[in-house]
Design a protein around this motif. Sequence first.
Motif, PDB file in Angstrom:
ATOM      1  N   ILE A   7       0.834  -1.211   0.000  1.00  0.00           N
ATOM      2  CA  ILE A   7       0.000   0.000   0.000  1.00  0.00           C
ATOM      3  C   ILE A   7       0.869   1.261   0.000  1.00  0.00           C
ATOM      4  CG2 ILE A   7      -1.826   1.289   1.217  1.00  0.00           C
ATOM      5  CD1 ILE A   7      -2.544  -1.321   2.675  1.00  0.00           C
ATOM      6  N   TYR A   8       1.777   1.354   0.980  1.00  0.00           N
ATOM      7  CA  TYR A   8       2.426   2.646   1.236  1.00  0.00           C
ATOM      8  C   TYR A   8       3.772   2.838   0.540  1.00  0.00           C
ATOM      9  CZ  TYR A   8      -1.303   2.994   4.635  1.00  0.00           C
ATOM     10  OH  TYR A   8      -2.542   3.033   5.212  1.00  0.00           O
ATOM     11  N   LYS A   9       4.473   1.751   0.211  1.00  0.00           N
ATOM     12  CA  LYS A   9       5.775   1.908  -0.453  1.00  0.00           C
ATOM     13  C   LYS A   9       5.674   1.597  -1.954  1.00  0.00           C
ATOM     14  CE  LYS A   9      10.434   0.031  -0.465  1.00  0.00           C
ATOM     15  NZ  LYS A   9      11.030  -1.280  -0.280  1.00  0.00           N
ATOM     16  N   ASP A  10       5.155   0.420  -2.246  1.00  0.00           N
ATOM     17  CA  ASP A  10       5.066   0.022  -3.665  1.00  0.00           C
ATOM     18  C   ASP A  10       3.883   0.685  -4.367  1.00  0.00           C
ATOM     19  OD1 ASP A  10       7.225  -1.821  -3.248  1.00  0.00           O
ATOM     20  OD2 ASP A  10       5.789  -3.147  -2.259  1.00  0.00           O
ATOM     21  N   LYS A  11       2.909   1.095  -3.597  1.00  0.00           N
ATOM     22  CA  LYS A  11       1.709   1.796  -4.101  1.00  0.00           C
ATOM     23  C   LYS A  11       0.992   1.003  -5.218  1.00  0.00           C
ATOM     24  CE  LYS A  11       3.533   6.335  -2.850  1.00  0.00           C
ATOM     25  NZ  LYS A  11       3.058   6.289  -1.482  1.00  0.00           N
ATOM     26  N   VAL A  12       0.896  -0.285  -4.996  1.00  0.00           N
ATOM     27  CA  VAL A  12       0.180  -1.126  -5.966  1.00  0.00           C
ATOM     28  C   VAL A  12      -1.204  -1.514  -5.442  1.00  0.00           C
ATOM     29  CG1 VAL A  12       2.250  -2.047  -7.044  1.00  0.00           C
ATOM     30  CG2 VAL A  12       1.298  -3.211  -5.040  1.00  0.00           C
ATOM     31  N   SER A  13      -1.532  -0.983  -4.264  1.00  0.00           N
ATOM     32  CA  SER A  13      -2.811  -1.320  -3.650  1.00  0.00           C
ATOM     33  C   SER A  13      -3.446  -0.058  -3.065  1.00  0.00           C
ATOM     34  CB  SER A  13      -2.566  -2.335  -2.531  1.00  0.00           C
ATOM     35  OG  SER A  13      -3.714  -2.446  -1.740  1.00  0.00           O
ATOM     36  N   PRO A  14      -4.767   0.035  -3.161  1.00  0.00           N
ATOM     37  CA  PRO A  14      -5.401   1.218  -2.551  1.00  0.00           C
ATOM     38  C   PRO A  14      -5.402   1.085  -1.030  1.00  0.00           C
ATOM     39  CG  PRO A  14      -7.063  -0.265  -3.434  1.00  0.00           C
ATOM     40  CD  PRO A  14      -5.735  -0.855  -3.797  1.00  0.00           C
ATOM     41  N   GLY A  15      -5.055   2.169  -0.383  1.00  0.00           N
ATOM     42  CA  GLY A  15      -5.176   2.202   1.075  1.00  0.00           C
ATOM     43  C   GLY A  15      -6.525   2.775   1.425  1.00  0.00           C
ATOM     44  N   PRO A  16      -6.824   2.931   2.708  1.00  0.00           N
ATOM     45  CA  PRO A  16      -8.140   3.463   3.081  1.00  0.00           C
ATOM     46  C   PRO A  16      -8.370   4.887   2.584  1.00  0.00           C
ATOM     47  CG  PRO A  16      -6.705   3.220   4.996  1.00  0.00           C
ATOM     48  CD  PRO A  16      -6.003   2.576   3.864  1.00  0.00           C
ATOM     49  N   GLN A  17      -7.257   5.598   2.337  1.00  0.00           N
ATOM     50  CA  GLN A  17      -7.423   6.978   1.871  1.00  0.00           C
ATOM     51  C   GLN A  17      -7.744   7.045   0.380  1.00  0.00           C
ATOM     52  OE1 GLN A  17      -4.642   5.860   3.428  1.00  0.00           O
ATOM     53  NE2 GLN A  17      -4.807   6.759   5.471  1.00  0.00           N
ATOM     54  N   ALA A  18      -7.352   6.013  -0.362  1.00  0.00           N
ATOM     55  CA  ALA A  18      -7.504   6.055  -1.820  1.00  0.00           C
ATOM     56  C   ALA A  18      -8.885   5.627  -2.294  1.00  0.00           C
ATOM     57  CB  ALA A  18      -6.441   5.174  -2.473  1.00  0.00           C
ATOM     58  N   SER A  19      -9.493   4.689  -1.574  1.00  0.00           N
ATOM     59  CA  SER A  19     -10.786   4.185  -2.044  1.00  0.00           C
ATOM     60  C   SER A  19     -11.583   3.636  -0.875  1.00  0.00           C
ATOM     61  CB  SER A  19     -10.559   3.073  -3.064  1.00  0.00           C
ATOM     62  OG  SER A  19     -11.766   2.385  -3.308  1.00  0.00           O
ATOM     63  N   THR A  20     -12.880   3.863  -0.929  1.00  0.00           N
ATOM     64  CA  THR A  20     -13.723   3.288   0.119  1.00  0.00           C
ATOM     65  C   THR A  20     -14.239   1.905  -0.314  1.00  0.00           C
ATOM     66  OG1 THR A  20     -15.650   4.347  -0.800  1.00  0.00           O
ATOM     67  CG2 THR A  20     -14.536   5.518   0.975  1.00  0.00           C
ATOM     68  N   GLN A  21     -13.979   1.555  -1.560  1.00  0.00           N
ATOM     69  CA  GLN A  21     -14.428   0.247  -2.044  1.00  0.00           C
ATOM     70  C   GLN A  21     -13.540  -0.847  -1.469  1.00  0.00           C
ATOM     71  OE1 GLN A  21     -17.163   1.238  -3.035  1.00  0.00           O
ATOM     72  NE2 GLN A  21     -17.368   0.686  -5.164  1.00  0.00           N
ATOM     73  N   GLN A  22     -14.138  -1.993  -1.237  1.00  0.00           N
ATOM     74  CA  GLN A  22     -13.344  -3.113  -0.763  1.00  0.00           C
ATOM     75  C   GLN A  22     -12.672  -3.806  -1.957  1.00  0.00           C
ATOM     76  OE1 GLN A  22     -15.174  -5.693   2.147  1.00  0.00           O
ATOM     77  NE2 GLN A  22     -16.664  -4.118   2.627  1.00  0.00           N
ATOM     78  N   GLY A  23     -11.653  -4.608  -1.626  1.00  0.00           N
ATOM     79  CA  GLY A  23     -10.881  -5.269  -2.679  1.00  0.00           C
ATOM     80  C   GLY A  23     -11.751  -6.066  -3.636  1.00  0.00           C
ATOM     81  N   TYR A  24     -12.677  -6.872  -3.075  1.00  0.00           N
ATOM     82  CA  TYR A  24     -13.478  -7.734  -3.950  1.00  0.00           C
ATOM     83  C   TYR A  24     -14.406  -6.905  -4.837  1.00  0.00           C
ATOM     84  CZ  TYR A  24     -17.881  -7.238  -1.395  1.00  0.00           C
ATOM     85  OH  TYR A  24     -19.033  -6.736  -0.854  1.00  0.00           O
ATOM     86  N   GLN A  25     -14.796  -5.714  -4.328  1.00  0.00           N
ATOM     87  CA  GLN A  25     -15.676  -4.862  -5.127  1.00  0.00           C
ATOM     88  C   GLN A  25     -14.909  -4.286  -6.318  1.00  0.00           C
ATOM     89  OE1 GLN A  25     -16.965  -2.265  -1.919  1.00  0.00           O
ATOM     90  NE2 GLN A  25     -18.887  -3.389  -1.699  1.00  0.00           N
ATOM     91  N   MET A  26     -13.643  -3.899  -6.059  1.00  0.00           N
ATOM     92  CA  MET A  26     -12.838  -3.364  -7.162  1.00  0.00           C
ATOM     93  C   MET A  26     -12.525  -4.470  -8.176  1.00  0.00           C
ATOM     94  SD  MET A  26     -10.438  -0.495  -5.453  1.00  0.00           S
ATOM     95  CE  MET A  26     -10.435   0.460  -6.959  1.00  0.00           C
ATOM     96  N   PHE A  27     -12.317  -5.687  -7.674  1.00  0.00           N
ATOM     97  CA  PHE A  27     -12.058  -6.822  -8.570  1.00  0.00           C
ATOM     98  C   PHE A  27     -13.292  -7.086  -9.433  1.00  0.00           C
ATOM     99  CE2 PHE A  27     -11.691 -11.415  -9.500  1.00  0.00           C
ATOM    100  CZ  PHE A  27     -10.416 -11.438 -10.069  1.00  0.00           C
ATOM    101  N   LEU A  28     -14.447  -7.023  -8.787  1.00  0.00           N
ATOM    102  CA  LEU A  28     -15.715  -7.251  -9.480  1.00  0.00           C
ATOM    103  C   LEU A  28     -15.963  -6.166 -10.542  1.00  0.00           C
ATOM    104  CD1 LEU A  28     -17.950  -9.354  -9.274  1.00  0.00           C
ATOM    105  CD2 LEU A  28     -19.033  -7.994  -7.519  1.00  0.00           C
ATOM    106  N   ALA A  29     -15.474  -4.965 -10.245  1.00  0.00           N
ATOM    107  CA  ALA A  29     -15.652  -3.853 -11.190  1.00  0.00           C
ATOM    108  C   ALA A  29     -14.565  -3.843 -12.262  1.00  0.00           C
ATOM    109  CB  ALA A  29     -15.647  -2.529 -10.425  1.00  0.00           C
ATOM    110  N   GLY A  30     -13.654  -4.822 -12.203  1.00  0.00           N
ATOM    111  CA  GLY A  30     -12.569  -4.880 -13.196  1.00  0.00           C
ATOM    112  C   GLY A  30     -11.485  -3.864 -12.937  1.00  0.00           C
ATOM    113  N   GLN A  31     -11.353  -3.420 -11.675  1.00  0.00           N
ATOM    114  CA  GLN A  31     -10.345  -2.402 -11.360  1.00  0.00           C
ATOM    115  C   GLN A  31      -9.221  -2.957 -10.476  1.00  0.00           C
ATOM    116  OE1 GLN A  31     -13.499   0.847 -10.360  1.00  0.00           O
ATOM    117  NE2 GLN A  31     -11.605   1.943 -10.760  1.00  0.00           N
ATOM    118  N   MET A  32      -9.100  -4.270 -10.425  1.00  0.00           N
ATOM    119  CA  MET A  32      -8.019  -4.860  -9.635  1.00  0.00           C
ATOM    120  C   MET A  32      -7.501  -6.108 -10.352  1.00  0.00           C
ATOM    121  SD  MET A  32      -7.895  -5.477  -5.602  1.00  0.00           S
ATOM    122  CE  MET A  32      -7.659  -3.736  -5.294  1.00  0.00           C
ATOM    123  N   GLY A  33      -6.179  -6.205 -10.451  1.00  0.00           N
ATOM    124  CA  GLY A  33      -5.593  -7.295 -11.211  1.00  0.00           C
ATOM    125  C   GLY A  33      -5.475  -8.589 -10.425  1.00  0.00           C
ATOM    126  N   ILE A  34      -5.030  -8.489  -9.156  1.00  0.00           N
ATOM    127  CA  ILE A  34      -4.819  -9.683  -8.328  1.00  0.00           C
ATOM    128  C   ILE A  34      -5.625  -9.512  -7.051  1.00  0.00           C
ATOM    129  CG2 ILE A  34      -3.093 -11.083  -7.094  1.00  0.00           C
ATOM    130  CD1 ILE A  34      -0.975  -9.683  -8.988  1.00  0.00           C
TER     131      ILE A  34
END
Lengths: 413, 293
Positions: free
Chosen positions: A227-254
């Motif tokens: 989250i904070y160094k590699d910045k490959v994941s949204p932290g709580p400040q970047a998105s209120t959506q949960q991981g599975y929701q972003m995956f479902l929306a096609g906005q998450m790769g892994i």
Amino acid sequence: MKKTLLLLAALSLSTAATAVNIDYATWDGTRQQADEALIAAFNKSHPDITVKYNLVPWGVYWQKAAAMVAGGSTFDVMWMNLDNFPFYQSQGALSPIKLDAKTAAALPSVRTAPYRVAGQLYAVPLGPQPVTVYINRALFKERGVPVPTSSWTFDQMLAAAKKLTFTKDGKQIYGINGADLQADLEYGMSFYFGAGGTGLIKKTGDSYTANLDATFAKTSQKLLDLIYKDKVSPGPQASTQQGYQMFLAGQMGILVQGSWMVSTWDQNKELDWAFAPFPSVDGKQPRPVVSAHALVVPSGSKNKDAAQTLVTWMNTSPQAQRILAQKGLLPTLAENYKSQYLQALPGRNAQTVFAQLPNSVVINFSLRSLKVLPEVLTVLSQKLNLAWTGNAKLPDAIKQASSEMDTLLKTAK
Amino acid sequence: MTRSEPLRPEPLTRRDASLKARARGSQAGLLGLLTLGAVAILLPFVWMILTAFKTPAEAYTWPPIWLPAKWSLANFTQLFDTIPFARMFFNSVWTSVLIASLNILSAAPAAYAFARLRFPGQGLFFGSHLLSLMIPWQVTIIPVFLLIRQLGWYDSFTALIVPSIASGFTVFLLFQFFRSLPRSLEESVLIDGGSWFTALRHVALPAAKGAIAAAWLFSFLGNWQSFIWPLIVLQSSEKMLLPVGLLSFQNQYSVNIPVLMAGATLSTLPTVIAYMFVQRYLTDAAITSGLKG
């Protein structure tokens, strides 16, 4: 002819009159269709028992269970998990389950052991529900990232996540769901065990101590860095959506999640998802966590024999196991129904789920009799959450958690 | 009839103009504030309705999008396919209407008696009604559940309805209103030989239409949203109420938000209709409140 018809009618009436009605309760709405198919098959093959399906949502399941146990009125067969089992068993709210030797021997010991108290079995485990890795194949293809193979490593996963983090049509696409990978919770713990972790609490003789060692600290840091160094994941400040929701929306790769999410992905027919192997950490064999839910018969059931028949049938009969596997769910005796499971999920790389099962871990299975376990785990989770939400430095959070866990564990027997 | 000179407005002084401008400014400010408040209240409803028509991908997109690219009824179809929504909806409607109506039937005579009659133990009885407002329901839920079970009412609508008939809140609300009615109206009935019951039926109740409408609406909304009690005393899915049924879309690890929003959108309809139905009486109550004193 008339007499025969009358006799048949009388017979069917007497069967209906003697049929025992039992109530089956689950919190898992994602497998409603499978459960209803199981119950229909059971009712057909057991005309003397009629099972009724009851879905009690997870958010209120334990409130309802507690009220029912206190009131002495209960379902006949209920879903149980390891976190709540010690309480209900110690209160005498569960009925012992008797299985014949052959059936008992067929059950996977890693998932039955936590439900055995003083040599007596109080629950029959459902199918394994392992933590798995999902990938969005369309995003992998679009970004030219190779699809993971069985030798996938954490560093390769990170490299993939970096490539998968980009902006598309004004939307931010992220590589991985690091916010869900808090190292003390099941998804993050899968990496911790894979890195050689031996458990968050250590038992020495009769005493317990926190075991947040160097492996835990190092793995936690790697996961937090997503989250904070590699910045490959949204932290709580970047998105209120949960991981599975972003995956479902096609906005998450892994996405690191549980095998039970398969029916959730069906919501988005355009999502090109597949299972991926769990990545190895520091060259060690992956050891993802597996949930060991089970079926229990409450002491308050007025139809214990019929309830036990259902529990045994659901979790061991070939017919039930086949129905579950054909619905894309892992049955209790998963290995025996591999082909049906793979056929149910064509093209989803489902064999990787089986490949990881032999090395999977049941969290804290040897500590379930520890009375303060829920409080100790809550303290740990709260402290690490401060780090995961960017409100504390990880070493400080681990130090504080370790100290407070030890204080609680001092009183434990 | 003489024709009078039309009144000419006095020329505005600078002070008057300034006062008028300030009044207009504060009015605009107030209007702005109220508009903001209204928007804040309405936005979640708008989001709920729009999400009910979105695909899952649209519903979970970040940053959120307001309008669905293609309006779809798929979430409503899934709602009806997954849970017995129509049955739950019907159960919620008739039980809420019945409980709210029984509330009024039981509370109105009690409130009137407390407001107008003098009888032994009146203070104690009224105090016990007030006390029922002060005890959190979480405290009584298990004892009442045990009672329900002993009566053999578990998993029946009787268990849902009977404990909710008497409401301390409704008694208190109507008591306050009856107490504010001028006694002269009822005294004329009593002088003419009518009983207290006649006074209640022909004077107090018609005068209390607004208060009764408000009390009925509060009770209806309370029962429409009721969650824990139906969850505990009802077991069969054919008896389940809407708030409990809708929670089925919230699993341990995921929530089916678009379908949940489809259900939530439909579940708001009866409350809107109920409000529209009693709104006239509420407005009347506001107008007739001049009777007070």
